[in-house]
Design a protein around this motif. Structure first.
Motif, PDB file in Angstrom:
ATOM      1  N   UNK A 263     -79.850 -39.714  -4.190  1.00  0.00           N
ATOM      2  CA  UNK A 263     -79.066 -39.493  -2.970  1.00  0.00           C
ATOM      3  C   UNK A 263     -79.937 -39.674  -1.729  1.00  0.00           C
ATOM      4  N   UNK A 264     -81.170 -39.188  -1.789  1.00  0.00           N
ATOM      5  CA  UNK A 264     -82.095 -39.335  -0.663  1.00  0.00           C
ATOM      6  C   UNK A 264     -82.430 -40.811  -0.438  1.00  0.00           C
ATOM      7  N   UNK A 265     -82.717 -41.529  -1.535  1.00  0.00           N
ATOM      8  CA  UNK A 265     -83.051 -42.951  -1.417  1.00  0.00           C
ATOM      9  C   UNK A 265     -81.866 -43.749  -0.876  1.00  0.00           C
ATOM     10  N   UNK A 266     -80.665 -43.439  -1.353  1.00  0.00           N
ATOM     11  CA  UNK A 266     -79.464 -44.148  -0.896  1.00  0.00           C
ATOM     12  C   UNK A 266     -79.262 -43.979   0.604  1.00  0.00           C
ATOM     13  N   UNK A 267     -79.548 -42.796   1.103  1.00  0.00           N
ATOM     14  CA  UNK A 267     -79.345 -42.510   2.522  1.00  0.00           C
ATOM     15  C   UNK A 267     -80.428 -43.137   3.388  1.00  0.00           C
ATOM     16  N   UNK A 268     -81.681 -43.073   2.939  1.00  0.00           N
ATOM     17  CA  UNK A 268     -82.812 -43.472   3.778  1.00  0.00           C
ATOM     18  C   UNK A 268     -83.340 -44.875   3.495  1.00  0.00           C
ATOM     19  N   UNK A 269     -83.053 -45.402   2.287  1.00  0.00           N
ATOM     20  CA  UNK A 269     -83.526 -46.744   1.915  1.00  0.00           C
ATOM     21  C   UNK A 269     -82.405 -47.487   1.192  1.00  0.00           C
ATOM     22  N   UNK A 270     -81.326 -47.802   1.902  1.00  0.00           N
ATOM     23  CA  UNK A 270     -80.140 -48.380   1.243  1.00  0.00           C
ATOM     24  C   UNK A 270     -80.389 -49.728   0.568  1.00  0.00           C
ATOM     25  N   UNK A 271     -81.271 -50.574   1.127  1.00  0.00           N
ATOM     26  CA  UNK A 271     -81.535 -51.885   0.516  1.00  0.00           C
ATOM     27  C   UNK A 271     -82.192 -51.713  -0.839  1.00  0.00           C
ATOM     28  N   UNK A 272     -83.177 -50.841  -0.885  1.00  0.00           N
ATOM     29  CA  UNK A 272     -83.854 -50.552  -2.156  1.00  0.00           C
ATOM     30  C   UNK A 272     -82.851 -50.000  -3.162  1.00  0.00           C
ATOM     31  N   UNK A 273     -82.014 -49.083  -2.724  1.00  0.00           N
ATOM     32  CA  UNK A 273     -81.042 -48.450  -3.627  1.00  0.00           C
ATOM     33  C   UNK A 273     -80.064 -49.477  -4.191  1.00  0.00           C
ATOM     34  N   UNK A 274     -79.577 -50.378  -3.312  1.00  0.00           N
ATOM     35  CA  UNK A 274     -78.588 -51.370  -3.739  1.00  0.00           C
ATOM     36  C   UNK A 274     -79.136 -52.258  -4.846  1.00  0.00           C
ATOM     37  N   UNK A 275     -80.384 -52.714  -4.673  1.00  0.00           N
ATOM     38  CA  UNK A 275     -80.979 -53.593  -5.678  1.00  0.00           C
ATOM     39  C   UNK A 275     -81.296 -52.823  -6.955  1.00  0.00           C
ATOM     40  N   UNK A 276     -81.854 -51.630  -6.804  1.00  0.00           N
ATOM     41  CA  UNK A 276     -82.361 -50.889  -7.970  1.00  0.00           C
ATOM     42  C   UNK A 276     -81.236 -50.370  -8.853  1.00  0.00           C
ATOM     43  N   UNK A 277     -80.076 -50.004  -8.277  1.00  0.00           N
ATOM     44  CA  UNK A 277     -79.041 -49.327  -9.058  1.00  0.00           C
ATOM     45  C   UNK A 277     -77.727 -50.099  -9.136  1.00  0.00           C
ATOM     46  N   UNK A 278     -77.757 -51.361  -8.744  1.00  0.00           N
ATOM     47  CA  UNK A 278     -76.530 -52.161  -8.808  1.00  0.00           C
ATOM     48  C   UNK A 278     -76.345 -52.712 -10.219  1.00  0.00           C
ATOM     49  N   UNK A 279     -75.634 -51.965 -11.066  1.00  0.00           N
ATOM     50  CA  UNK A 279     -75.444 -52.369 -12.457  1.00  0.00           C
ATOM     51  C   UNK A 279     -74.069 -52.981 -12.726  1.00  0.00           C
ATOM     52  N   UNK A 280     -73.241 -53.078 -11.695  1.00  0.00           N
ATOM     53  CA  UNK A 280     -71.905 -53.614 -11.915  1.00  0.00           C
ATOM     54  C   UNK A 280     -71.957 -55.127 -12.129  1.00  0.00           C
ATOM     55  N   UNK A 281     -71.153 -55.654 -13.056  1.00  0.00           N
ATOM     56  CA  UNK A 281     -71.096 -57.117 -13.232  1.00  0.00           C
ATOM     57  C   UNK A 281     -70.547 -57.790 -11.986  1.00  0.00           C
ATOM     58  N   UNK A 282     -70.931 -59.041 -11.788  1.00  0.00           N
ATOM     59  CA  UNK A 282     -70.334 -59.811 -10.696  1.00  0.00           C
ATOM     60  C   UNK A 282     -68.846 -59.994 -10.949  1.00  0.00           C
ATOM     61  N   UNK A 283     -68.057 -59.980  -9.901  1.00  0.00           N
ATOM     62  CA  UNK A 283     -66.622 -60.236 -10.059  1.00  0.00           C
ATOM     63  C   UNK A 283     -66.387 -61.717 -10.311  1.00  0.00           C
ATOM     64  N   UNK A 284     -65.238 -62.022 -10.870  1.00  0.00           N
ATOM     65  CA  UNK A 284     -64.887 -63.420 -11.121  1.00  0.00           C
ATOM     66  C   UNK A 284     -64.830 -64.203  -9.812  1.00  0.00           C
ATOM     67  N   UNK A 285     -64.282 -63.594  -8.763  1.00  0.00           N
ATOM     68  CA  UNK A 285     -64.188 -64.272  -7.469  1.00  0.00           C
ATOM     69  C   UNK A 285     -65.570 -64.589  -6.911  1.00  0.00           C
ATOM     70  N   UNK A 286     -66.500 -63.678  -7.089  1.00  0.00           N
ATOM     71  CA  UNK A 286     -67.865 -63.904  -6.607  1.00  0.00           C
ATOM     72  C   UNK A 286     -68.487 -65.100  -7.326  1.00  0.00           C
ATOM     73  N   UNK A 287     -68.296 -65.168  -8.629  1.00  0.00           N
ATOM     74  CA  UNK A 287     -68.832 -66.293  -9.405  1.00  0.00           C
ATOM     75  C   UNK A 287     -68.197 -67.604  -8.949  1.00  0.00           C
ATOM     76  N   UNK A 288     -66.881 -67.583  -8.730  1.00  0.00           N
ATOM     77  CA  UNK A 288     -66.185 -68.809  -8.325  1.00  0.00           C
ATOM     78  C   UNK A 288     -66.661 -69.312  -6.963  1.00  0.00           C
ATOM     79  N   UNK A 289     -66.962 -68.405  -6.043  1.00  0.00           N
ATOM     80  CA  UNK A 289     -67.486 -68.814  -4.737  1.00  0.00           C
ATOM     81  C   UNK A 289     -68.830 -69.514  -4.894  1.00  0.00           C
TER      82      UNK A 289
END
Length: 703
Positions: free
Chosen positions: A296-322
C-alpha cells in the motif's frame, strides 16, 4: 499393519489390525482425546470406500463424529474429502458436490453459510492449501457432470466459476513456495486451466457471447510463462529510479519470510501437527499484514514501480489487437492440455479459436515430422518414403495447428507455443499441397515463404515487456573458441567476421574466447553472437555452452546474470532444447538468456551444418545492417536458402532449426542507424523548407 494389508487389498486383515490399533489407543486414552483416533478412522473410511462398502463406511463416519472427543474441524473436513472422492469416482455427482461443499465450509473462512453455487474466494487472512484446491476442483467436476446430465446452464456456469476460483487459489498458493515448489504445484493442478477453458467453450457454443472467448483467452494466458513473467517484471521494476533500496530489500525479505513460513505451515498440516500448524498460521498472517502495508505504501508513493511489479493481469484482447494493427501481424496462442489443444487466433479485427481433440495423435504427428526434418536427407535409405511422409505431415499439421489458408495475407506471424509445440519450428509447415516432382524441397509452399515468424512465451511477455532503452558501449561482441590445437569449429571464424565487417564491436577468437571475458562484456553490448559448442543433457535436463579451455556456462548460471542485450544469437547446437514444464515452457539455454534480460534470442532446435549456418548468418546480418526487423531478416535468410539451393539442400534440415524468441522490441544498429538518422534529418529539413522558407520567400516577393 492395517495400511500394509489395505495396500494389497486384504480388507478383512486390514480392518482387524485397524481395530487392534483402536483397542490399544483405548487403553491409554479412555476419553478418546488423541489425534490418532481420527487418523485410524480416516484410514478405515478410505478402505471401506475402496472396497465399495458404503454401509460400513457410513457407520465408521458416524462413529468418528460421535465418539471422538475434541474433534477438530480439520479431521471432519478430511472425512468429507474421502466421501467426495468416492462419490466422484463412482459417478454419484450430486453427493460428490454436496460433500465437497461441506468440506469447503469447514476449510474456508466466511464460507460457512454459503449456498451450493457460491464461489469460494481468497483474501489475505485465508491460507490456501493443496487439499482446498483439490476440493474446489472436485466440486467443479461434479457440477460439470450434473450439467451434462440435466443440461441446466446454472450448473455449467457454477462449474466454470469454481474452476476459475481453483486457478486463483493455485496462483496464490504458488506465491508462497520456492520456484521448484511452485513448479510442482503447477504440474499437479495445471489441468484446472484446461477444465475451465473447456467449460467456457461449452458456454460459448451454447450462449454465443464474447464473454466466454475472453475467459478462454485469460485462462490460456494465465497458464503460460508464469515464472518468466514474474522474473522480467522484477527486473524492470528494479530499473526504475527513485525507489529506495531499503524498500526493495524489505520487500524481498518479507517474500522470503512468506516462503519459509508457508512451507512450515504446509509441512505441519501434512504431518497433522495441529499445534505447530496454528503457530505457523499466525506468523504467516502477521507477515501477510506487513507485506500488504508495504504494498500500500509503495502503491501510494511509487506508483510506476508498483504497476510494473504487481501487474499480473493478462492483456485484454482489445489491447493485443491494437498492437497487431501497428504492423499488420497476426498472433496465434496455444494451450496444450491433458486432453485438448486450444488454438486461439488474434487478428487486428477478429478473435477465433478451435479445439484439437485427439492430442495423442497430434503428438505422434509432431514427433514423426521432427524426426524427418532433423535428419540429413542424404543419409536416409528411404528418400521416397520420407518425401511422401513430409508432404503429408507438414500440410496436415498446418491445417491442425493454424487451420487457415488466409494466414499468408499477414506478413508477420507471432506464435506463442505451449507444451510439445515448444520443440517444433512452425516455419517448415506447408500451406498447400503442391504437385511437384519427387524430392523437390525447393518447390514446396512453406509457411516461412509468406510469413516472417517470431515466437513468444505469452502475449503479455511479447507485447508489454518492452526492452528498456540502454546505452551500449559496443554494437556487438562475438565469441568463437578453439577446442583443440590450431583447430576452430568449421566456418565460425568466417561467421563472426561477417558481423565485424558490418558493425562496430569486438571479437574474441581462440584463447580470448573465455568465460572470463564473456563476464566482462556481457552487459555492454547491443548484440551478442556465440559461435561454439552447445550441449543438452536429456537425463539431467541441463544444457551448457563451452567456452575456451573447456569452461562452461550452463543454464542455471545464466539465470543469475543480467544481460540487457537487444539480441543474442546462439550459433550452437540444441540451444532451444529443454524440459517442458507447465507454466514455464522449455527450460532451454535460449530461455535462460531471456530470463537474464535479453530482449530477443535466436536459438537452434537441432544441429545446423556449419556451411549452412555461415550462409544463413551472413544473409541475416546483412538484412539487420539495412534496418530490416530481425524476424523478417531471419525469414529472408531462410527464403534465400530455399529458393537458391539444390532441391535436396532446400530440405528443412538445413534452415528450419533456427527460431527467434523475443518481445515486441526490435534491433537497430550499425550503419542502418546512421542511414535512418540521416534520412530523418534530411526529410525534416525538406519539410521545414516547404512549410517555412517558401512562404516567407513568396511574402518577401510580394513586398
Amino acid at each position: 499393519m492395517g495400511n500394509a494389508y489395505s495396500n494389497i487389498n486384504q480388507t478383512d486383515s486390514a480392518i482387524y489390525h485397524f481395530k487392534c490399533g483402536l483397542s490399544v489407543l483405548d487403553e491409554f486414552y479412555p476419553n478418546r482425546n488423541n489425534k490418532n483416533y481420527a487418523k485410524v478412522y480416516g484410514q478405515m473410511l478410505k478402505l471401506y470406500f475402496k472396497q465399495n462398502l458404503k454401509k460400513q463406511a457410513n457407520q465408521i463416519f458416524n462413529t468418528a463424529k460421535n465418539e471422538i472427543k475434541n474433534q477438530e474441524q480439520y479431521d471432519i473436513a478430511r472425512y468429507y474429502e474421502i466421501y467426495t472422492k468416492y462419490f466422484l469416482e463412482n459417478k454419484y455427482y450430486d453427493s460428490a458436490s454436496y460433500y465437497a461443499h461441506q468440506a469447503l465450509k469447514l476449510n474456508l473462512l466466511e464460507y460457512k453459510d454459503a449456498s451450493l453455487f457460491m464461489v469460494p474466494s481468497i483474501h489475505s487472512k485465508q491460507i490456501i492449501t493443496p487439499s482446498i484446491i483439490k476440493l474446489v476442483q472436485s466440486k467443479a467436476q461434479a457440477l460439470l457432470e450434473i450439467y451434462k446430465i440435466n443440461q441446466d446452464t446454472i450448473y455449467l456456469k457454477a462449474a466454470l466459476n469454481h474452476f476459475i476460483a481453483g486457478c486463483d487459489m493455485l496462483e496464490e498458493l504458488m506465491r508462497g513456495f520456492s520456484h521448484v515448489g511452485s513448479n510442482n504445484m503447477l504440474s499437479k493442478f495445471a489441468v484446472l486451466y484446461e477444465q475451465g477453458m473447456s467449460c467456457a467453450a461449452l458456454l460459448d457454443k451454447k450462449l454465443k457471447t464474447d464473454q466466454y472467448k475472453r475467459i478462454i483467452h485469460n485462462l490460456a494466458e494465465r497458464s503460460k510463462s508464469i515464472f518468466y513473467l514474474q522474473s522480467i517484471q522484477q527486473q524492470r521494476a528494479m530499473q526504475f529510479y527513485g525507489v529506495p533500496d531499503s524498500l526493495v530489500r524489505k520487500h524481498r525479505y518479507l517474500q522470503a519470510q512468506l516462503v519459509f513460513l508457508e512451507k512450515n505451515y504446509h509441512q505441519a498440516i501434512e504431518k497433522k501437527q495441529l499445534e505447530d500448524s496454528e503457530k505457523w498460521h499466525q506468523k504467516t498472517l502477521l507477515t501477510y499484514d506487513k507485506l500488504d502495508s508495504l504494498k500500500a505504501y509503495i502503491k501510494k508513493n511509487h506508483p510506476s514501480y508498483y504497476t510494473i511489479r504487481y501487474n499480473n493481469k493478462p492483456l485484454t484482447i482489445k489491447h493485443i489487437q491494437k498492437k497487431l494493427q501497428l504492423d499488420s501481424s497476426i498472433f496465434v496462442n496455444y494451450f496444450w492440455g491433458e486432453k485438448n489443444l486450444f488454438v486461439i487466433h488474434y487478428s487486428p479485427t477478429r478473435v477465433n479459436y478451435f479445439i484439437v481433440k485427439n492430442i495423442d495423435t497430434m503428438k505422434q504427428m509432431l514427433d514423426s515430422l521432427t524426426i524427418l526434418v532433423s535428419t540429413p536427407p542424404f543419409t536416409s535409405k528411404h528418400a521416397q518414403d520420407d518425401w511422401n511422409s513430409f508432404q503429408n505431415l507438414s500440410h496436415a499439421l498446418f491445417q491442425k495447428l493454424l487451420g487457415s489458408n488466409n494466414i499468408s495475407k499477414w506478413p508477420k506471424l507471432i506464435i506463442s507455443p505451449d507444451g510439445h509445440l515448444h520443440n517444433f519450428p512452425f516455419e517448415l509447415l506447408t500451406i498447400s499441397k503442391k504437385s511437384v516432382g519427387d524430392n523437390q524441397y525447393n518447390k514446396l509452399d512453406y509457411l516461412v515463404l509468406s510469413n516472417a515468424v517470431k515466437y513468444a512465451y505469452s502475449a503479455k511477455t511479447f507485447f508489454e515487456q518492452k526492452h528498456i532503452n540502454q546505452k551500449y558501449l559496443k554494437d556487438y561482441v562475438a565469441f568463437a573458441p578453439i577446442y583443440s590445437r590450431d583447430k576452430i569449429l568449421p566456418n565460425t571464424k568466417e561467421e563472426i567476421n561477417l558481423i565485424a565487417n558490418k558493425f562496430k564491436g569486438q571479437q574474441y577468437i581462440g584463447n580470448e574466447a573465455t568465460l572470463t571475458n564473456f563476464h566482462k562484456v556481457h552487459q555492454q553490448c547491443r548484440m551478442i553472437h556465440l559461435a561454439m559448442h552447445g550441449y543438452w543433457n536429456s537425463e539431467t535436463y541441463t544444457s551448457k555452452l563451452i567456452f575456451q579451455h573447456g569452461s562452461a556456462l550452463n543454464n542455471q548460471d545464466i539465470y543469475n546474470l543480467h544481460i540487457p542485450a537487444e539480441l543474442v544469437v546462439l550459433s550452437a547446437c540444441n540451444t532451444a532444447k529443454g524440459i517442458v514444464l507447465p507454466g514455464e515452457g522449455a527450460l532451454s539455454l535460449g530461455k535462460a538468456f531471456q530470463y537474464a534480460g535479453c530482449a530477443n534470442v535466436m536459438m537452434s532446435q537441432w544441429k545446423l551444418p556449419d556451411q549452412t549456418a555461415l550462409k544463413l548468418m551472413g544473409s541475416f546480418y546483412k538484412s539487420i545492417e539495412q534496418g530490416i526487423t530481425i524476424e523478417k531478416a531471419l525469414a529472408n535468410a531462410k527464403r534465400a536458402h530455399i529458393l537458391h539451393q539444390d532441391p535436396l539442400l532446400a530440405h528443412p534440415f538445413y534452415w528450419a532449426p533456427l527460431v527467434l524468441y523475443g518481445n515486441h522490441s526490435d534491433v537497430y544498429t550499425g550503419k542502418s542507424d546512421w542511414f535512418h538518422w540521416k534520412y530523418f534529418v534530411g526529410l525534416s529539413i525538406i519539410t521545414l523548407l516547404v512549410l517555412v522558407y517558401f512562404p516567407l520567400k513568396r511574402r518577401s516577393q510580394r513586398k
